[in-house]
Scaffold this active site. Structure first.
Site, PDB file in Angstrom:
ATOM      1  N   GLY A  60       0.821  -1.202   0.000  1.00 66.10           N
ATOM      2  CA  GLY A  60       0.000   0.000   0.000  1.00 66.10           C
ATOM      3  C   GLY A  60       0.854   1.250   0.000  1.00 66.10           C
ATOM      4  O   GLY A  60       0.413   2.307  -0.463  1.00 66.10           O
ATOM      5  N   PRO A 158       6.728 -21.986  -1.547  1.00 64.84           N
ATOM      6  CA  PRO A 158       6.110 -20.910  -0.757  1.00 64.84           C
ATOM      7  C   PRO A 158       7.056 -19.736  -0.554  1.00 64.84           C
ATOM      8  O   PRO A 158       8.261 -19.910  -0.388  1.00 64.84           O
ATOM      9  CB  PRO A 158       5.791 -21.596   0.573  1.00 64.84           C
ATOM     10  CG  PRO A 158       6.759 -22.726   0.666  1.00 64.84           C
ATOM     11  CD  PRO A 158       6.986 -23.188  -0.734  1.00 64.84           C
ATOM     12  N   CYS A 161       6.954 -12.278   2.609  1.00 67.41           N
ATOM     13  CA  CYS A 161       7.604 -11.001   2.350  1.00 67.41           C
ATOM     14  C   CYS A 161       7.465 -10.126   3.588  1.00 67.41           C
ATOM     15  O   CYS A 161       6.395 -10.079   4.207  1.00 67.41           O
ATOM     16  CB  CYS A 161       6.965 -10.310   1.147  1.00 67.41           C
ATOM     17  SG  CYS A 161       7.718  -8.713   0.725  1.00 67.41           S
ATOM     18  N   HIS A 203      13.050 -12.583  -6.089  1.00 67.69           N
ATOM     19  CA  HIS A 203      12.080 -11.859  -5.257  1.00 67.69           C
ATOM     20  C   HIS A 203      12.547 -10.416  -5.036  1.00 67.69           C
ATOM     21  O   HIS A 203      11.765  -9.464  -5.184  1.00 67.69           O
ATOM     22  CB  HIS A 203      11.931 -12.600  -3.926  1.00 67.69           C
ATOM     23  CG  HIS A 203      10.966 -11.983  -2.967  1.00 67.69           C
ATOM     24  ND1 HIS A 203       9.793 -12.602  -2.592  1.00 67.69           N
ATOM     25  CD2 HIS A 203      11.010 -10.807  -2.276  1.00 67.69           C
ATOM     26  CE1 HIS A 203       9.149 -11.836  -1.726  1.00 67.69           C
ATOM     27  NE2 HIS A 203       9.857 -10.740  -1.515  1.00 67.69           N
ATOM     28  N   GLU A 204      13.833 -10.257  -4.704  1.00 64.44           N
ATOM     29  CA  GLU A 204      14.346  -8.910  -4.430  1.00 64.44           C
ATOM     30  C   GLU A 204      14.473  -8.090  -5.707  1.00 64.44           C
ATOM     31  O   GLU A 204      14.207  -6.871  -5.693  1.00 64.44           O
ATOM     32  CB  GLU A 204      15.694  -8.998  -3.711  1.00 64.44           C
ATOM     33  CG  GLU A 204      15.651  -9.690  -2.362  1.00 64.44           C
ATOM     34  CD  GLU A 204      14.558  -9.149  -1.449  1.00 64.44           C
ATOM     35  OE1 GLU A 204      14.345  -7.918  -1.439  1.00 64.44           O
ATOM     36  OE2 GLU A 204      13.914  -9.952  -0.756  1.00 64.44           O
TER      37      GLU A 204
END
Length: 232
Positions: A60, A158, A161, A203-204
């Protein structure tokens, strides 16, 4: 670097509460947020926090959805980049988490850190360690990293974060990648990552492009990791 920090402050300030809600709407985060007296007093005395933040931004926050900027060559080895590197290393160990990017600490720069200590490896079930090649690696920090896929096989496992606390999902990732860049001092870094390490790198790297794992996940596996406790 100073311009990037200012951009991070502007992105953080851009977030505004949504329309007032009732009942479930408030639980979903649409209600107005009120600070406690002590939090309001601390904010008045100390002012708003500035990046790099001590704790990861949560989904967000606008900085998590913006593409990060490259670090200018003249900033390599400078005090602000060294401060960011120290904040990323501290955030990894405080989390604890396996990878952390500069945008997660409110800094819109292409920098990330990753580390998988041996003690953390031993917490994974042996079968999972073997299947996904979960092996320890030392702290690595990469500035302006570039990614190349070495093994394009997609393996699903899996992921969680630090910017989506309390949730996980299964995400497909390439089995092996090569990432190269420099460290905070401008020294070259080259890393061939396989299995779990490759997953962490991908992911990073996604974070640096404003992508979260929820954009790549199998949506039917999205899970609140505390669902069993909530039913007790």
């Amino acid at each position: 670097m100073a311009a990037a920090l200012a951009a991070g402050r502007r992105l953080a300030a851009r977030a505004r509460p949504g329309p007032p809600g009732r009942g479930c709407g408030e639980a979903a985060g649409w209600g107005e947020r009120e600070r406690s007296y002590w939090r309001a007093l601390r904010r008045r005395v100390l002012g708003p926090p500035s990046p790099p933040f001590a704790a990861p931004c949560q989904v967000g926050t606008p900085v998590l959805r913006a593409a990060a900027a490259a670090v200018a060559p003249e900033r390599l080895g400078g005090p602000e980049l060294r401060e960011l590197a120290a904040a990323l290393a501290a955030g990894l160990r405080r989390g604890p988490c396996l990878g952390l990017s500069a945008p997660q600490l409110g800094v819109p720069l292409r920098v990330f850190a990753a580390e998988l200590p041996a003690a953390r490896c031993r917490r994974y079930p042996p079968g999972l360690r073997r299947a996904h090649r979960i092996e320890p690696f030392p702290l690595r920090l990469l500035v302006n990293p570039a990614l190349r896929v070495l093994d394009a096989r997609l393996v699903t496992a899996p992921e969680g974060c630090a910017s989506l606390k309390g949730f996980s999902a299964y995400v497909p990732r390439h089995w092996a990648v090569h990432v190269s860049g420099v460290d905070e001092h401008g020294e070259p870094v080259s890393w061939e990552a396989t299995g779990w390490a490759a997953r962490i790198v991908q992911h990073e790297m996604d974070h640096l492009d404003g992508i979260l794992y929820i954009d790549r996940m199998d949506t039917r596996t999205f899970t609140n990791v505390g669902w069993m406790e909530l039913l007790d």
